[in-house]
Write an enzyme that holds these catalytic residues in place. Structure first.
Site, short mmCIF file in Angstrom:
data_model
loop_
_atom_site.label_atom_id
_atom_site.label_comp_id
_atom_site.label_asym_id
_atom_site.label_seq_id
_atom_site.Cartn_x
_atom_site.Cartn_y
_atom_site.Cartn_z
N GLU A 112 0.84 -1.20 0.00
CA GLU A 112 0.00 0.00 0.00
C GLU A 112 0.87 1.25 0.00
O GLU A 112 1.93 1.26 0.64
CB GLU A 112 -0.88 -0.05 1.26
CG GLU A 112 -1.92 1.03 1.33
CD GLU A 112 -2.81 0.89 2.58
OE1 GLU A 112 -3.18 -0.26 2.95
OE2 GLU A 112 -3.13 1.92 3.18
N GLU A 116 -2.79 10.75 2.44
CA GLU A 116 -4.01 10.97 3.21
C GLU A 116 -4.08 12.43 3.60
O GLU A 116 -3.10 13.00 4.09
CB GLU A 116 -3.99 10.08 4.47
CG GLU A 116 -4.23 8.64 4.13
CD GLU A 116 -3.58 7.64 5.08
OE1 GLU A 116 -4.02 6.50 5.09
OE2 GLU A 116 -2.63 8.01 5.78
#
Ligand SMILES: *[C@@H]1O[C@H](CO)[C@@H](O)[C@H](O)[C@H]1NC(C)=O
Ligand SMILES: *[C@@H]1O[C@H](CO)[C@@H](O)[C@H](O)[C@H]1NC(C)=O
Ligand SMILES: *[C@@H]1O[C@H](CO)[C@@H](O)[C@H](O)[C@H]1NC(C)=O
Length: 303
Positions: A112, A116
């Site tokens: 991943e 964010e």
């Protein structure tokens, strides 16, 4: 007369040079893609609204649901960009995430790479967080946090991830903010399997605000984020034949669109930009968090 002619040619040459530089920015090397053609709804269908021309999408969080989209393809290496505009006003607990993951295909050893954007109780002070996992390294968070140097609620800004065999580079408006070099220290967790590209908005009250200190206040809902400038260029994973990768565009020196030499290393200009961003705008790095990691991860110790 002579002076204005001189000025005129000066301006021409100047804009030519600026143009050349701009042409080398990663976001301007790849084509913009249509959201309708390249993405599906991931969740919260009623809160996802694509523009008619397919060039952009709004997605919102309200009391009932967040929302998100996911790429139709999985990519193995590539360049990924979204120009994102964030909701204004009180946004504490709201999270807008732009990330690549393969947790659906590899639940126990997933990779991943995250960008964010964390809402804040103070207006206009969104925080940028980046993170990376590889081969299921979920026990070790590798977060870094930045204050943005612009108001991300006023206009669209480019958030990009470059991923190839040499490095992972997180960029904001083409300025690198983090480079994860694929060296021996990180090789066991370096992302190494095809991933989908996600853009989501969700309620991160617990997760993003010190255990729910400033939860999402739905009095201000819906929270609407917009995205356009979608670029996804890489090698596409053939889900029926896992050994077969279809590379969308070649560079001169490589089959893979980000395998060429121009993507192997940061330029001196990019390096200077990264140093500027990290020196002036980074306020947290896991590599400096000795309270959390009594023994710092290997890649931190070398620097
Ligand atoms: C984002 O990238 C596109 C394509 O290179 C460019 O036209 C646009 O000006 C960029 N936006 C910002 C805020 O840098
Ligand atoms: C991934 O992790 C598993 C254990 O969780 C390990 O056996 C394997 O060697 C790792 N793979 C790589 C490429 O490091
Ligand atoms: C899968 O792709 C590889 C490489 O392109 C090819 O050699 C092989 O024949 C393909 N296998 C099947 C079952 O199509």
């Amino acid at each position: 007369m002579a002076i204005s002619a001189f000025l005129y040619s000066y301006i021409l040459v100047f804009s030519w040079i600026v143009g050349i530089y701009a042409a080398y920015e990663p976001t301007s090397r790849f084509r913009m893609q249509s959201v309708n053609q390249t993405c599906n709804v991931f969740f919260g269908r009623t809160n996802v609204h694509a523009r008619k021309d397919g060039r952009g999408v709004n997605f919102s969080l309200d009391k009932l649901s967040g929302s998100g989209i996911v790429s139709k393809n999985k990519y193995y290496y590539g360049f990924f960009n979204g120009a994102i505009k964030l909701p204004a006003g009180f946004t504490s607990g709201v999270v807008v995430a732009y990330y690549l993951s393969n947790a659906d295909a590899f639940p126990h050893n997933h990779d991943e790479m995250d960008i964010e954007l964390l809402g804040h109780e103070k207006r206009g002070r969104w925080v940028l967080q980046t993170n990376i996992y590889g081969n299921g390294s979920v026990k070790t968070g590798r977060e870094e946090k930045f204050h943005l140097w612009f108001d991300p609620t006023k206009g669209f800004h480019n958030f990009s991830i470059l991923w190839n065999i040499h490095h992972v580079v997180f960029m904001v408006d083409d300025i690198p903010v983090r480079e994860v070099v694929h060296d021996a220290a990180i090789s066991s967790i370096y992302p190494s399997k095809p991933m989908s590209v996600y853009t989501t908005i969700w309620d991160g009250s617990e997760w993003a605000t010190h255990g729910g200190k400033y939860p999402v206040d739905y009095k201000y809902a819906p929270f609407v984020a917009s995205m356009r400038g979608i670029e996804m260029e890489g090698c596409v994973w053939n889900q029926k034949n896992h050994t077969h990768l279809l590379c969308s565009r070649r560079t001169l020196s490589s089959l893979d669109p980000v395998g060429g030499e121009q993507f192997a290393k940061l330029s001196s200009r990019q390096r200077a930009g990264m140093e500027w961003a990290r020196r002036n705008h980074m306020f947290y790095s896991y590599c400096q968090d000795k309270k959390r990691y009594r023994v710092l991860p290997l890649e931190c110790r070398e620097k």
